[in-house]
Design a protein around this motif. Sequence first.
Motif, short mmCIF file in Angstrom:
data_model
loop_
_atom_site.label_atom_id
_atom_site.label_comp_id
_atom_site.label_asym_id
_atom_site.label_seq_id
_atom_site.Cartn_x
_atom_site.Cartn_y
_atom_site.Cartn_z
N ALA B 168 24.38 0.84 20.66
CA ALA B 168 23.18 0.00 20.72
C ALA B 168 21.94 0.83 21.02
N ALA B 169 22.09 1.82 21.90
CA ALA B 169 20.94 2.68 22.23
C ALA B 169 20.46 3.44 21.00
N MET B 170 21.44 3.91 20.22
CA MET B 170 21.10 4.65 19.00
C MET B 170 20.37 3.73 18.01
N ALA B 171 20.92 2.52 17.84
CA ALA B 171 20.33 1.58 16.89
C ALA B 171 18.94 1.13 17.35
N ALA B 172 18.77 0.92 18.66
CA ALA B 172 17.47 0.48 19.17
C ALA B 172 16.41 1.56 18.91
N GLY B 173 16.80 2.82 19.10
CA GLY B 173 15.87 3.90 18.80
C GLY B 173 15.58 3.97 17.30
N HIS B 174 16.65 3.80 16.53
CA HIS B 174 16.51 3.89 15.07
C HIS B 174 15.59 2.78 14.54
N PHE B 175 15.81 1.57 15.04
CA PHE B 175 15.01 0.44 14.55
C PHE B 175 13.66 0.33 15.26
N GLY B 176 13.46 1.12 16.32
CA GLY B 176 12.17 1.14 17.01
C GLY B 176 11.79 -0.19 17.64
N VAL B 177 12.72 -0.79 18.36
CA VAL B 177 12.47 -2.11 18.94
C VAL B 177 11.79 -1.99 20.30
N GLN B 178 10.48 -2.01 20.30
CA GLN B 178 9.77 -1.82 21.56
C GLN B 178 9.78 -3.05 22.44
N ASN B 179 10.18 -4.21 21.90
CA ASN B 179 10.26 -5.41 22.74
C ASN B 179 11.60 -5.48 23.49
N LEU B 180 12.35 -4.40 23.44
CA LEU B 180 13.61 -4.32 24.18
C LEU B 180 13.41 -3.47 25.43
N VAL B 181 13.74 -4.04 26.59
CA VAL B 181 13.60 -3.34 27.86
C VAL B 181 14.95 -3.29 28.55
#
Lengths: 339, 294
Positions: B168-181
């Motif tokens: 999930a961490a990899m995908a969040a970085g890949h997709f650039g989801v800045q609304n995820l904290v």
Amino acid sequence: MSNEEGAALSGLFTGVSDLQESRSVKGTPASRLPAFVLGEELGDMADRDPRVIVMTADLASANRTTEFRDRHPDRFFDFGIAEKNMITTAAGMASAGHVPYAATFAAFCAILCAEQIRTDCAYTDLPVRVLGHHSGMSMGFYGTSHHALEDIAMMRTIAGLTVVCTTDANHLRAVLRASLDHHGAMYIRMGRGRDPEVYAQVPEITFGKAIRLREGSDLTIIATGAEVHAALEAAGALAEKGIETRVVDMHTIKPLDEAEIRAAAAETGAVMTLEEHNIIGGLGSAVAEVLVECERVPFRRHGMPDEFALIGPPAGLYAHYRLDAPGVTAVALELLGRA
Amino acid sequence: MAERTAAHGRNVSKEFLEERAKFVRLETVRLTKIAGAGHYSSTFSAAELLACLYYGQLRINPAEPDWPDRDRFVLSKGHIAIGLYPILADLGYFDPKLLDDYTRLGSPFGDHPDMKKIPGCDFSSGSLGHGLSVCLGIALAARPQKRDYRVYCMLGDGELNEGQVWEAAMAAGHFGVQNLVAIVDANRLQIDGATSDIMGVEPIDERFAAFGWDVQRIDGHDIDAVLAAFDALPSGTTGRPQLIVADTIKGRGVQMMELSLNWHVGNLVGRDYDAVIEELKAGLKPVAATEVRP
């Protein structure tokens, strides 16, 4: 050769030589093969419904969700080779109002992600649609790592999960359309995507209601998935021997159409189940659970014996395990004492 | 920072948030007694974080639990639901009296939270390692829906052992989801021992940064620091998911539990129960242990 047929012969997994072919689909246009309708049908659904999301795990070229990706890039997500994250992410999206369709090999969703499907999709009652394609041993000589002969058993023990096997391209379209507003999570099992046609048109379907495809009074073959086609072919061969076979497409494994099973026992006197799945825990077991509460009739579960498949091309495996039409015919004759 | 107006309209002070953190700890002790067992220490480490989130940060409306534009909070370390339930009740999501039957037959409230049964619970949890993927999905859903909510995920440091977290961490970085904290309650212990002994996860901040996250590291018991970290979350477009590593002390607030391996799950009875209640009511004492103890 039209462009469409040309496309059918290229691609990593969908383009295969005759040797690799699961079942003969010669002459079937690409537009009537499941692998080629998946992305198109989902794309059409997304045109009409903003809830539709499609995701895969580095297999867009295998399941042809590329077409969806090209039409709806903002609603397509490729998670790379990380299936567990994909399934749980789908659940998160569903909790925010979407209907996500998450597609990968059946082995890598139903088996690898069984816990994510149970805990994040079914326990939460969210409308996640897990699309397990290349189920059974349709991957042939890729071997057991890429086979899914246990997925029906695993999925059908999960409370609240609807489990559906698709029969051919038109049936797949019907299942996808009906899935959009179906309550709760679903496991949708697909074959290799090059499955011979059973339905000439998109059938009317209701989850939990079997489709009787052929009438008969001597035997009922209750089949699911691509084996429905083999059952129909076998019924034709049996008719030549004077045996009239009812053929039932039990596309929904859960909830199970128990009335159709009881009717088969009462009206035809002999029942055989047919599936590309281990005979432990799959369709055969589900039907047996109903039949033991009925008056006793000759019954045979036919599927993969409890072993890992040999290495071989799909067609060779189906012949070896008697899951092609001649094999099914022979097993039916054994059941009826006519072998 | 003396005054803060939360998005749901509460005026909150540091003193108020300290009081709410105390409330979380006291309710955890009370509810554990009803159940006969509970996760004291991993709830105590997160008490300030939960109080600051719910009373000072989340854009929520308890009168409309399914408000599509609300911020989401997913308790990926679901075993501290016992500390979340009292907050949800206090905010008005449900009648606090319902908690008097915590874990009893047919109660909506188990050791791990069930979104189908509990208003205000954004997602069910309990199986560690899933929550960040859930939050990634909710965060991504904001894009086609054109919504501006944030999604907060609380994980434990031991939980970071789970491989799915890194998917999930990899995908969040890949997709650039800045609304995820993501908030990691780094309380330094897991069931079998110190996290550094069982399966080392440090440097948490550097690992996430390498996956494309913006990272802050704070004292998770310092309310000013927690609120400042929230204030530092970017509102503009960064294209990077946000991580707050909160260094905490497992068991914080009850001295005999602090960094003790004995209190992951426990049940206080008799004089021990009364003594812990009194200790918590008196407020936080200096930290009793700086190293993990058996």
